[in-house]
Design a protein around this motif. Structure first.
Motif, PDB file in Angstrom:
ATOM      1  N   HIS A   1      10.026  -4.450  -5.048  1.00  0.00           N
ATOM      2  CA  HIS A   1      11.377  -4.984  -5.253  1.00  0.00           C
ATOM      3  C   HIS A   1      12.138  -4.159  -6.294  1.00  0.00           C
ATOM      4  N   HIS A   2      11.396  -3.671  -7.290  1.00  0.00           N
ATOM      5  CA  HIS A   2      12.083  -2.932  -8.365  1.00  0.00           C
ATOM      6  C   HIS A   2      12.184  -1.445  -8.087  1.00  0.00           C
ATOM      7  N   GLY A   3      11.690  -0.978  -6.966  1.00  0.00           N
ATOM      8  CA  GLY A   3      12.078   0.383  -6.604  1.00  0.00           C
ATOM      9  C   GLY A   3      11.024   1.367  -6.176  1.00  0.00           C
ATOM     10  N   THR A   4       9.714   1.031  -6.244  1.00  0.00           N
ATOM     11  CA  THR A   4       8.794   2.027  -5.710  1.00  0.00           C
ATOM     12  C   THR A   4       8.307   1.586  -4.328  1.00  0.00           C
ATOM     13  N   SER A   5       8.312   2.529  -3.388  1.00  0.00           N
ATOM     14  CA  SER A   5       7.822   2.173  -2.060  1.00  0.00           C
ATOM     15  C   SER A   5       6.372   2.619  -1.906  1.00  0.00           C
ATOM     16  N   SER A   6       5.860   3.376  -2.889  1.00  0.00           N
ATOM     17  CA  SER A   6       4.496   3.927  -2.799  1.00  0.00           C
ATOM     18  C   SER A   6       3.521   3.072  -3.596  1.00  0.00           C
ATOM     19  N   VAL A   7       3.104   1.983  -2.980  1.00  0.00           N
ATOM     20  CA  VAL A   7       2.222   1.039  -3.680  1.00  0.00           C
ATOM     21  C   VAL A   7       0.895   0.942  -2.944  1.00  0.00           C
ATOM     22  N   MET A   8      -0.205   1.029  -3.706  1.00  0.00           N
ATOM     23  CA  MET A   8      -1.542   0.840  -3.140  1.00  0.00           C
ATOM     24  C   MET A   8      -2.135  -0.424  -3.753  1.00  0.00           C
ATOM     25  N   LEU A   9      -2.907  -1.159  -2.955  1.00  0.00           N
ATOM     26  CA  LEU A   9      -3.570  -2.365  -3.445  1.00  0.00           C
ATOM     27  C   LEU A   9      -5.036  -2.026  -3.693  1.00  0.00           C
ATOM     28  N   CYS A  10      -5.583  -2.484  -4.811  1.00  0.00           N
ATOM     29  CA  CYS A  10      -6.996  -2.166  -5.088  1.00  0.00           C
ATOM     30  C   CYS A  10      -7.800  -3.428  -5.353  1.00  0.00           C
ATOM     31  N   GLU A  11      -8.803  -3.650  -4.504  1.00  0.00           N
ATOM     32  CA  GLU A  11      -9.756  -4.752  -4.723  1.00  0.00           C
ATOM     33  C   GLU A  11     -10.857  -4.219  -5.642  1.00  0.00           C
TER      34      GLU A  11
ATOM     35  N   LEU B   1      -5.958  -8.266   3.740  1.00  0.00           N
ATOM     36  CA  LEU B   1      -4.810  -7.490   3.222  1.00  0.00           C
ATOM     37  C   LEU B   1      -4.291  -6.529   4.270  1.00  0.00           C
ATOM     38  N   LYS B   2      -5.204  -5.906   5.015  1.00  0.00           N
ATOM     39  CA  LYS B   2      -4.770  -4.957   6.053  1.00  0.00           C
ATOM     40  C   LYS B   2      -3.978  -5.683   7.151  1.00  0.00           C
ATOM     41  N   GLN B   3      -4.307  -6.952   7.374  1.00  0.00           N
ATOM     42  CA  GLN B   3      -3.562  -7.671   8.410  1.00  0.00           C
ATOM     43  C   GLN B   3      -2.202  -8.159   7.905  1.00  0.00           C
ATOM     44  N   VAL B   4      -2.169  -8.695   6.699  1.00  0.00           N
ATOM     45  CA  VAL B   4      -0.903  -9.327   6.265  1.00  0.00           C
ATOM     46  C   VAL B   4       0.044  -8.352   5.595  1.00  0.00           C
TER      47      VAL B   4
ATOM     48  N   PRO C   1      -1.522   0.500   1.768  1.00  0.00           N
ATOM     49  CA  PRO C   1      -2.904   1.009   1.756  1.00  0.00           C
ATOM     50  C   PRO C   1      -3.794   0.165   0.834  1.00  0.00           C
ATOM     51  N   VAL C   2      -5.039  -0.004   1.247  1.00  0.00           N
ATOM     52  CA  VAL C   2      -5.996  -0.802   0.463  1.00  0.00           C
ATOM     53  C   VAL C   2      -7.134   0.097  -0.018  1.00  0.00           C
ATOM     54  N   ILE C   3      -7.357   0.072  -1.305  1.00  0.00           N
ATOM     55  CA  ILE C   3      -8.410   0.885  -1.931  1.00  0.00           C
ATOM     56  C   ILE C   3      -9.478  -0.070  -2.466  1.00  0.00           C
TER      57      ILE C   3
ATOM     58  N   GLY D   1     -17.154  -1.003   1.882  1.00  0.00           N
ATOM     59  CA  GLY D   1     -15.687  -1.008   1.767  1.00  0.00           C
ATOM     60  C   GLY D   1     -15.040  -0.205   2.884  1.00  0.00           C
ATOM     61  N   ILE D   2     -15.604   0.959   3.163  1.00  0.00           N
ATOM     62  CA  ILE D   2     -15.045   1.795   4.245  1.00  0.00           C
ATOM     63  C   ILE D   2     -15.320   1.130   5.598  1.00  0.00           C
ATOM     64  N   ALA D   3     -16.531   0.544   5.728  1.00  0.00           N
ATOM     65  CA  ALA D   3     -16.867  -0.099   7.010  1.00  0.00           C
ATOM     66  C   ALA D   3     -15.903  -1.230   7.343  1.00  0.00           C
ATOM     67  N   CYS D   4     -15.417  -1.939   6.330  1.00  0.00           N
ATOM     68  CA  CYS D   4     -14.558  -3.101   6.646  1.00  0.00           C
ATOM     69  C   CYS D   4     -13.074  -2.746   6.617  1.00  0.00           C
ATOM     70  N   GLY D   5     -12.744  -1.453   6.541  1.00  0.00           N
ATOM     71  CA  GLY D   5     -11.353  -1.068   6.791  1.00  0.00           C
ATOM     72  C   GLY D   5     -10.553  -0.552   5.615  1.00  0.00           C
ATOM     73  N   ALA D   6     -11.201  -0.313   4.464  1.00  0.00           N
ATOM     74  CA  ALA D   6     -10.436   0.211   3.316  1.00  0.00           C
ATOM     75  C   ALA D   6      -9.900   1.608   3.636  1.00  0.00           C
TER      76      ALA D   6
END
Ligand code: PEP
Ligand code: MN
Length: 342
Positions: A230-240, A263-266, A270-272, A292-297
Motif C-alpha cells: 500500500h505504501h509503495g513497494t511492489s516487490s514483496v516476498m513473504l518468509c515463513e 500463501l501460494k493460493q491466496v 513469492p514465498v520463501i 519447503g521446496i517440495a511443498c511449493g516455496a
C-alpha cells in the motif's frame, strides 16, 4: 474491488475508470496483465459507496466485469493479481520457475568472515547473500551486530563478487541507509507488525522480504505485507520462519509448512522458507529445506558460517560450507521432482 477491462479496451476507457474511482476519493491502481488491464481499488470502500460504485463501474465503456475482493488484504491477494509476482533484481528472478537460495551468516562479524561465507555460498549456487548488521536479540547483552560497518562490508562483498544481498532493517530511520547498502530489505519476525517500519520500507520502494511473526496468523502476516504494498513497494516476498513451538526440547520453533501452499493460493507474492530459524538445529535444516521446496516455496534462506561453533549468533542452526553444499544437492533433486530447479 477490481475492474477487469476488455482485452480491446483503450487508454481513454482505462483512464475514465481510474478517474471515476479517484473522483470518489479512493485510490486506483492500474494493473497490466498478460491479456488485459485491470484497475484495482486500493482503498477500503465505505459500505454506502460499494453498490453505487459497482453500478457506475460496470456501466463504463470498455469494462468487462467488476469483482469484489473478499479478503481483508487487497493488494497482496490473488483475487487482485491472478498471476504469480516475479521480482527481478539485477537479472535474478524471485518467484519464477526457478527457486532462489539466499544464504550466509546470521551476523556479519568481520571482512574475512563475510567474504569467506559469500564465496562458499556463491560457489554452491546461492544467488543472494544474507548477513545481519543489525541484530534484534532477545538479550541486551548479546551481540547486536556491527551496524553501519556491517552494512559497508556487505556492500563491499556484494559488489566484489557480483552477488545480491539481503539484510535486516530494524527502524524506520534506518531504511534509507540499509537500502543504499543492500539489494533487499529484510523485516524480521519481531518487527512484522512494526507499522512505522513497514510504512517507511514500503515508501522506499526497495524490494523487501517480510518474515512472519512467531505468533502471527496468516491474515495478520498478509495484512503486514499489505502495508508494504500500500505504501509503495511492489516487490514483496513473504518468509515463513517458524512459529512458537509446543516444545523446545528438540527444536527451536515449528516451521509452519502449512503456510506455504496456503500463501501460494491466496496471494501472488513469492514465498520463501527459512528452515534455519524454523527448526533451529543445524542437523535438521536440510530436511526442512527440502520439505519447503517440495511443498511449493519459491526459495530458501539458510544460515551458513565458515565456523559455526564460533558464530556470534545462531551458531547452533548454522551450516558449514560443506553441509550447505550437500543441502543444495538434496534440494536440487527435490526441486526437479516438483518441476522447478535451483
Ligand atoms: C535472522 O534472519 O537472523 C533473524 C533474526 O530472523 P527472524 O527475524 O526470523 O528471527
Ligand atoms: Mn539468525
Amino acid at each position: 474491488m477490481m475492474v477487469l477491462m476488455h482485452v480491446s479496451a483503450g487508454a481513454d476507457q482505462i483512464n475514465a475508470v481510474i478517474n471515476l474511482i479517484e473522483s470518489n476519493g479512493l485510490k486506483a491502481l492500474r494493473l497490466p496483465g498478460s491479456e488485459h488491464v485491470a484497475v484495482g481499488v486500493a482503498s477500503s470502500i465505505p459500505p454506502s459507496l460499494r453498490d453505487p460504485l459497482y453500478q457506475e463501474l460496470i456501466a463504463c465503456s470498455g469494462v468487462d466485469h467488476v469483482v469484489h475482493i473478499s479478503r481483508p488484504y487487497k493488494l497482496a491477494s490473488r483475487e487482485f493479481h491472478s498471476e504469480d509476482t516475479v521480482i527481478n533484481i539485477k537479472g535474478v528472478d524471485i518467484g519464477g520457475s526457478k527457486c532462489v537460495v539466499m544464504a550466509g551468516p546470521c551476523s556479519i562479524e568481520s571482512r574475512e568472515q563475510i567474504f569467506e561465507s559469500a564465496r562458499a555460498v556463491q560457489d554452491a549456487g546461492a544467488k543472494i547473500l544474507r548477513g545481519g548488521a543489525y541484530k534484534p536479540r532477545t538479550s541486551p547483552y548479546a551481540f547486536q551486530g556491527l551496524g553501519p560497518e556491517g552494512l559497508s562490508l556487505l556492500k563491499e562483498v556484494g559488489d566484489a563478487l557480483g552477488i545480491l544481498t539481503i539484510t535486516e532493517v530494524v527502524s524506520p530511520e534506518g531504511v534509507a541507509l540499509v537500502a543504499a547498502h543492500a539489494d533487499i530489505l529484510q523485516i524480521g519476525a519481531r518487527n512484522m507488525q512494526n507499522y512505522p517500519l513497514l510504512i517507511a520500507a514500503g515508501k522506499s520502494g526497495h524490494p523487501t522480504m517480510l518474515k512472519r511473526g512467531p505468533s502471527a496468523s496468516l491474515d495478520e502476516f498478509l495484512l503486514a505485507a499489505e502495508y508494504l504494498l500500500h505504501h509503495g513497494t511492489s516487490s514483496v516476498m513473504l518468509c515463513e520462519r517458524g512459529v512458537h513451538p509446543l516444545d523446545r526440547t528438540y527444536t527451536r520453533n515449528t516451521l509452519d509448512l502449512n503456510a506455504v501452499p496456503v500463501l501460494k493460493q491466496v496471494s501472488h507474492l513469492p514465498v520463501i522458507v527459512d528452515p534455519s530459524h524454523g527448526i533451529g538445529v543445524s542437523r535438521y535444516v536440510a530436511a526442512m529445506a527440502a520439505a519447503g521446496i517440495a511443498c511449493g516455496a519459491d526459495g530458501l534462506i539458510i544460515e551458513v558460517h565458515p565456523d559455526p561453533r564460533s558464530a556470534r549468533s545462531d551458531g547452533a542452526q548454522s551450516l558449514t560450507p560443506d553441509e550447505f553444499k550437500q543441502l543444495m544437492a538434496r534440494v536440487g533433486k527435490v526441486a526437479e521432482a516438483v518441476d522447478r530447479s535451483i
